[in-house]
Structure formats: structure tokens, C-alpha cells
Design an enzyme around this catalytic site. Structure first.
Site, PDB file in Angstrom:
ATOM      1  N   HIS A 125       3.473  46.071  17.649  1.00 53.13           N
ATOM      2  CA  HIS A 125       4.394  45.811  16.544  1.00 53.13           C
ATOM      3  C   HIS A 125       3.854  46.521  15.301  1.00 53.13           C
ATOM      4  O   HIS A 125       2.641  46.653  15.150  1.00 53.13           O
ATOM      5  CB  HIS A 125       4.422  44.298  16.330  1.00 53.13           C
ATOM      6  N   ASP A 201      -2.820  39.870  19.052  1.00 51.42           N
ATOM      7  CA  ASP A 201      -1.623  39.533  18.285  1.00 51.42           C
ATOM      8  C   ASP A 201      -0.848  38.503  19.116  1.00 51.42           C
ATOM      9  O   ASP A 201      -0.241  38.842  20.134  1.00 51.42           O
ATOM     10  CB  ASP A 201      -0.802  40.808  18.047  1.00 51.42           C
ATOM     11  N   GLN A 204       3.959  36.417  20.003  1.00 51.21           N
ATOM     12  CA  GLN A 204       4.867  36.043  21.090  1.00 51.21           C
ATOM     13  C   GLN A 204       4.204  35.094  22.075  1.00 51.21           C
ATOM     14  O   GLN A 204       4.844  34.163  22.573  1.00 51.21           O
ATOM     15  CB  GLN A 204       5.383  37.299  21.821  1.00 51.21           C
ATOM     16  N   LYS A 227       7.700  31.388  14.824  1.00 49.88           N
ATOM     17  CA  LYS A 227       8.025  31.786  16.199  1.00 49.88           C
ATOM     18  C   LYS A 227       7.856  30.623  17.169  1.00 49.88           C
ATOM     19  O   LYS A 227       8.224  30.721  18.320  1.00 49.88           O
ATOM     20  CB  LYS A 227       7.117  32.927  16.646  1.00 49.88           C
ATOM     21  N   CYS A 365      10.699  46.691  15.464  1.00 49.08           N
ATOM     22  CA  CYS A 365       9.460  46.988  14.734  1.00 49.08           C
ATOM     23  C   CYS A 365       8.445  47.717  15.613  1.00 49.08           C
ATOM     24  O   CYS A 365       7.236  47.515  15.489  1.00 49.08           O
ATOM     25  CB  CYS A 365       8.832  45.726  14.143  1.00 49.08           C
TER      26      CYS A 365
HETATM   27  C1  LIG Z   1       4.226  40.996  18.578  1.00 45.63           C
HETATM   28  C2  LIG Z   1       4.497  40.705  17.135  1.00 45.63           C
HETATM   29  N1  LIG Z   1       3.558  40.941  16.225  1.00 45.63           N
HETATM   30  C3  LIG Z   1       3.730  40.679  14.919  1.00 45.63           C
HETATM   31  C4  LIG Z   1       4.912  40.178  14.450  1.00 45.63           C
HETATM   32  C5  LIG Z   1       5.063  39.935  12.983  1.00 45.63           C
HETATM   33  O1  LIG Z   1       5.293  38.604  12.675  1.00 45.63           O
HETATM   34  P1  LIG Z   1       5.555  38.169  11.169  1.00 45.63           P
HETATM   35  O2  LIG Z   1       6.641  39.047  10.667  1.00 45.63           O
HETATM   36  O3  LIG Z   1       5.940  36.737  11.262  1.00 45.63           O
HETATM   37  O4  LIG Z   1       4.271  38.366  10.429  1.00 45.63           O
HETATM   38  C6  LIG Z   1       5.934  39.915  15.360  1.00 45.63           C
HETATM   39  C7  LIG Z   1       7.244  39.382  14.907  1.00 45.63           C
HETATM   40  O5  LIG Z   1       8.250  40.038  14.886  1.00 45.63           O
HETATM   41  C8  LIG Z   1       5.730  40.194  16.733  1.00 45.63           C
HETATM   42  O6  LIG Z   1       6.694  39.972  17.645  1.00 45.63           O
END
Ligand SMILES: Cc1ncc(COP(=O)(O)O)c(C=O)c1O
Lengths: 409, 145
Positions: A125, A201, A204, A227, A365
Site C-alpha cells: 500500500h 503492515d 488487513q 478496519k 492505493c
Molecule cells: C494494507 C494497507 N496498509 C495501509 C493502509 C492505510 O491505512 P490508513 O489509511 O488507515 O492509515 C491500508 C488501508 O487502506 C491498507 O489496506
């Protein structure tokens, strides 16, 4: 296939699911972007503001005591949920993105110098790319990327070839937000064998599979509360206590200090060292309540249930010859990215929206990954605890309708 | 089938989405611009030939995107070719009003015009950017000195 019951009438716990889109019932297949909230969470947020609200840790009056208790109690709940060793390992942030930025900056200051290497993967991401790009651009840190195989699994043989004496850290997703692939435990073994620090990370994985920090044995783990059925505005950074202890603070301000003079300052002990300023205290409490709710159902059951949903959707989609399914890993859950032959993902998403089905369309993203897949966008469905097989049936029918509407053979 | 979808995807949109007009690159050209929607990855590259009377002699595009964005670009090129920059600026304003639901304020576009087929976008706020991407690229191409 058996319909296992997750919790009786679970959809009634989520008021937002009562919404109608035009005349259709809402089917929410966008939990990977953010989950809907159960009433218990919504009500507790309002109860906090109504009956217990004040700033934390900065006074002796009753409301301050109550607010502080709730905030710290949330930390305990997160610790228990993650099976972290200590509460000092739980840092509250505003989201996973902030958690990863915190680690990138503090870790660099403590452990890295120009020329040192960090390993990421090609399916990260943007939130697990940009914080490291900053280190590359500003301090000469070298970034390398683990390839994926054609099924969307990390190629661990490739990972091993990337490791050199200068590699210090590997930072990868624990569960891909595009493919749903769960990262193989072997990644941790390889990293340990090569003395690398590990950041996962967990954005998910937190809501779809059972995670146990002591068992997984990563050094850092980041996730966002929104999430996992909690409020927006609250995130968590887990870090092993001895490492967090060694890292310098990220943001400076109130609450993170021990003593301040005009010449300098000393810092508070963990976890406060990393929590500068008034924290998202109400949201932290909301997250704690969300974790209680999830635990009342059971992560084991949730994991099993969502895997069954995913397999079911997979099979049904495989019967449609106009569907291209990008989520091909055998070791995956809850997330499926797809396209309909010759129909842009936007058209699919708008069509499904009118049918009442919320799906995501775009690059999720993950722009570099989309380039690698040679697509500009995909549609993505993702499941949460409130989804059902009959919703999947309706979705499958809608895909066929969509194909016919756009007249694609 | 929903009327909203039929409004959004009129025959002419699907036609231009599948077989865009003026697709390619002007040779020669003296103005150009790129449009990119970072939220969804859609891209457009515009080239124009504008003469010293400020008339758009030629306009072409390449790019990738959804049917709405491709059709909107294709229709834009058809509607701008041979027109003055002043007219183009007014049409830009009109088109923005059309797709954001302020169609009672239209000065130039009438119900008979091909561009009017994009009115249905107004019911899908998240798709407005798809329809306006190339128009904004056009604006930046002609505003560039
Ligand atoms: C794998 C992963 N990493 C990071 C994020 C970023 O999360 P946040 O925008 O809540 O910081 C997301 C959310 O879209 C994600 O799915």
C-alpha cells in the site's frame, strides 16, 4: 457448502446496513477500505462524550480520572487482543499510516545510515511505501522490492536473494489489500535467520485472521482501528518493548516528556514517549469496545467464516467466463480483485452501486502494483463479519446483468 | 434496470467510449497537457494546434480511462475543433455546470447537443471527475503561456 452461523442476526448489530441505495438493500463489500460500526461502538462514543469526557492524564478531577481510565483500559484491550507481552508495546496513533511513518523516522535515526538497505514488496500500500521513499530521498537509504509470483504470493526465494550485509529491515504487508494473500510465516523465519528487523503492515490481517504478536514474532505491527469495526482516527503501533525503548521519539509535545527546561527535555517512558499531544482518547475507547465485540464472536470463528465466504465467491466467479480474478493465491482470505472483460472498473462499480452493492474501483492505493499487473484499475470486493452467501449470490447475478448492460460478449 | 444508469450510459456515450474520435496526436501541435486522476489512475494526453487568431485548428488525445472519461474527451474534441479559445472557455464553464447538476444555468449547451448526453453524470458525484478530467487538461493547455 454448510452455512455456518457466525452470530445470530449479526446484521442487526450494524445500523448502517439498514440503508437503502435507491430501492435496494445495501450490500457492503468494502470492508477492506473501512468497516461498518456496530451499535455498541457508536453508543459508547456518545456515552464517553456525554458522561466521562475530559482530557487524559493531566488533572486530578473525577472526569479526568474516568477519561484516563478508559483510555488506558483500551490499551490493555489492544494488548490482550494482539497477545503482546506488555502494555508498553502498544502505542496509539491516528492510523496505520502514522504508525509506519513513526517507525520509519525513528528507526532511521537509531539504526540506519546512508547506503543501508530496507526490503519492501511490490504489493505494498502507498502507506507502506512513501514513508520509506522519504528515507531513500532524504538519507540515501536503498530500497528493494520482493517480487510476487503469478498467483499474488510473495516470492520468498527472491526475498532471500535481496538480502545483503547492509539489509536492516523488511517491511511488508501481512495480508494484501489487493489480493487477500496472507504472508507466509517463512518470511519471518528467513528474516530472523538473517538478523533483520520485521515490520508487518497489519491493516488487513487485523480483522480477517487471528494475530498473536508473540507467536508471529515480528518486531513492529501497524493497524488502523477503523478496519476492525472501530472508529476512524485511531491507529496502533505495536513494537517489541526493547526496540521501542531504544528508538527516539517521533513527534514532540505535551504528554511525551519527563522534564522540560529552556535547554532541552527528557522523555517519558513507554508508551507515552510516542504519544505527543492530546491523543484520540474517545476513539481509542471505541477501538477497545470494537475489539471486545469481535472477541465476543471469536477471531477463530471469524477467520473460518470469511474463508468460506471467499471460497464461495471465488467458485461462483470462476463460473463466469467474462470475469478476470486477480486474487489467485491458495492462501488468501476476504479480498478479491477482479475486472470484467472489456469493461472499466468504474463502470462496474457504478453499476453495482445502483444495484445496492458497495465495491471499490481504482488502484487501491497500490499504483505500482497496478502497473505491474498491466491494468489501470480493478474492482475489489472485500468481506466482513456481516456478509453472507446470499449477498454473494446477488452480487454474482449483478455481474451478469452488468455484462449484459454494457453489451460485452 | 435503473433509469439512472440508462441516463448515465446513453448510446452516444457507449459509442464514443468504445470508439473515441480524434484519438491520437496532432502533428504539428503547439499546445499540450496531461490530465491524471490520481484517485483512480485515469490518464489523458491532449495535443492542440491553435493558430494566431486563437482558433483551435486541431485537437487530439490519447489516454486510458473509463467509458465516461473517454467519451467525454472524445465529445470535447469534436465540440472544440474549429472554435475560438474564448468560446472554448465559455463551453468549459457550461460543461462544468452541466455535469455538476446546475444545468439550468447553461448558456451554450442545449438539449440537442451531443455534450448534453453527459448530464446523467450529475447523479453520480464520484464520477464527475471522470467527465471533467480532459476538460481540466484542456484548460491547463490553453492557460499555459
Ligand atoms: C494494507 C494497507 N496498509 C495501509 C493502509 C492505510 O491505512 P490508513 O489509511 O488507515 O492509515 C491500508 C488501508 O487502506 C491498507 O489496506
Amino acid at each position: 457448502m454448510d452455512q455456518i452461523e457466525l452470530k445470530e442476526n449479526i446484521q442487526a448489530d450494524f445500523p448502517a446496513l439498514n440503508k437503502k441505495i435507491l430501492k435496494n438493500d445495501l450490500i457492503y463489500f468494502d470492508t477492506a477500505a473501512s468497516a461498518q460500526k456496530p451499535s455498541v461502538v457508536i453508543n459508547e462514543l456518545s456515552d464517553f462524550y456525554l458522561n466521562h469526557y475530559s482530557n487524559v492524564s493531566r488533572g486530578v478531577h473525577t472526569l479526568c480520572v474516568e477519561a484516563t481510565f478508559k483510555y488506558e483500559d483500551a490499551r490493555k484491550k489492544v494488548q490482550k487482543f494482539l497477545n503482546a507481552y506488555s502494555e508498553n508495546e502498544i502505542i496509539f496513533t491516528k492510523n496505520a499510516t502514522e504508525s509506519i511513518n513513526l517507525i520509519a523516522q525513528s528507526y532511521y535515526q537509531r539504526y540506519l545510515k546512508s547506503g543501508d538497505e530496507i526490503i519492501l514488496s511490490v504489493m505494498e500500500h502507498h502507506s507502506n511505501l512513501l514513508p520509506w521513499y522519504f528515507l531513500r530521498d532524504n538519507y540515501g537509504i536503498v530500497l528493494k522490492f520482493i517480487n510476487i509470483d503469478s498467483d499474488g504470493n510473495l516470492n520468498l526465494d527472491h526475498f532471500e536473494t535481496l538480502i545483503t550485509k547492509k539489509t536492516k529491515l523488511v517491511a511488508v504487508t501481512h495480508l494484501s489489500n489487493v489480493f487477500g494473500t496472507i504472508t507466509d510465516k517463512k518470511l519471518i523465519e528467513i528474516s530472523r535467520a538473517n538478523d533483520l528487523h520485521i515490520l508487518l503492515d497489519g491493516c488487513q490481517s487485523i480483522s480477517h485472521i487471528k494475530v498473536d504478536m508473540q507467536e508471529i514474532d515480528c518486531d513492529f505491527y501497524a493497524f488502523s482501528g477503523h478496519k476492525i469495526y472501530g472508529p476512524s482516527g485511531i491507529g496502533v503501533l505495536y513494537g517489541k518493548e526493547n526496540l521501542l525503548d531504544e528508538l527516539p521519539p517521533f513527534l514532540g509535545g505535551g504528554g511525551m516528556i519527563s522534564e522540560v527546561t529552556y535547554d532541552g527535555a527528557t522523555y517519558a517512558a513507554l508508551p507515552n514517549k510516542f504519544e505527543a499531544g492530546t491523543p484520540p482518547l474517545v476513539e481509542a475507547h471505541g477501538l477497545g469496545v470494537a475489539l471486545d465485540y469481535v472477541e465476543s464472536i471469536g477471531m477463530d470463528k471469524i477467520e473460518q467464516y470469511e474463508k468460506i465466504l471467499t471460497e464461495y465467491a471465488d467458485q461462483k466467479m470462476a463460473d463466469l467466463d467474462f470475469v478476470i480474478n486477480y486474487s489467485k493465491s491458495k492462501n488468501k482470505t476476504s479480498i478479491i480483485s477482479f475486472n470484467l472483460n472489456k469493461i472499466h472498473a468504474h463502470e462496474v462499480a457504478s453499476f453495482l452501486d445502483v444495484e445496492g452493492i458497495a465495491v471499490r474501483a481504482g488502484h487501491h492505493c497500490c499504483q505500482p502494483l497496478m502497473k505491474l499487473l498491466n491494468v489501470t484499475a480493478t474492482s475489489r470486493i472485500s468481506f466482513g463479519i456481516y456478509n453472507t452467501k446470499s449477498e454473494i449470490d446477488y452480487f454474482i447475478d449483478s455481474l451478469t446483468k452488468c455484462k449484459n448492460f454494457f453489451g460485452v460478449k | 434496470m435503473s433509469d439512472l444508469l440508462k441516463e448515465l450510459y446513453q448510446e452516444i456515450i457507449l459509442d464514443h467510449g468504445n470508439t473515441p474520435r480524434n484519438f491520437g496526436k496532432c502533428e504539428p501541435f503547439n499546445k499540450s497537457a496531461d490530465g491524471h486522476n490520481p484517485l483512480c489512475g485515469d490518464k489523458v494526453h491532449l495535443t492542440l494546434l491553435v493558430d494566431d487568431q486563437n482558433i483551435i485548428k486541431d485537437i487530439k488525445f490519447t489516454g486510458e480511462g473509463c467509458a465516461i472519461s473517454i467519451a467525454s474527451t472524445s465529445l470535447m474534441t469534436q465540440n472544440l475543433k474549429g472554435k475560438s479559445l474564448e468560446y472554448a472557455n465559455n463551453l468549459f464553464q457550461d460543461f462544468s455546470n452541466l455535469v455538476t447538476g446546475s444545468s439550468d444555468e447553461l448558456q451554450i449547451i442545449t438539449e440537442e447537443d451531443s455534450l448534453y448526453s453527459l448530464k446523467g453524470v450529475g447523479a453520480f458525484p464520484m464520477r464527475v471527475k471522470c467527465a471533467t478530467l480532459s476538460w481540466h487538461a484542456f484548460k491547463s493547455a490553453i492557460d499555459e503561456k
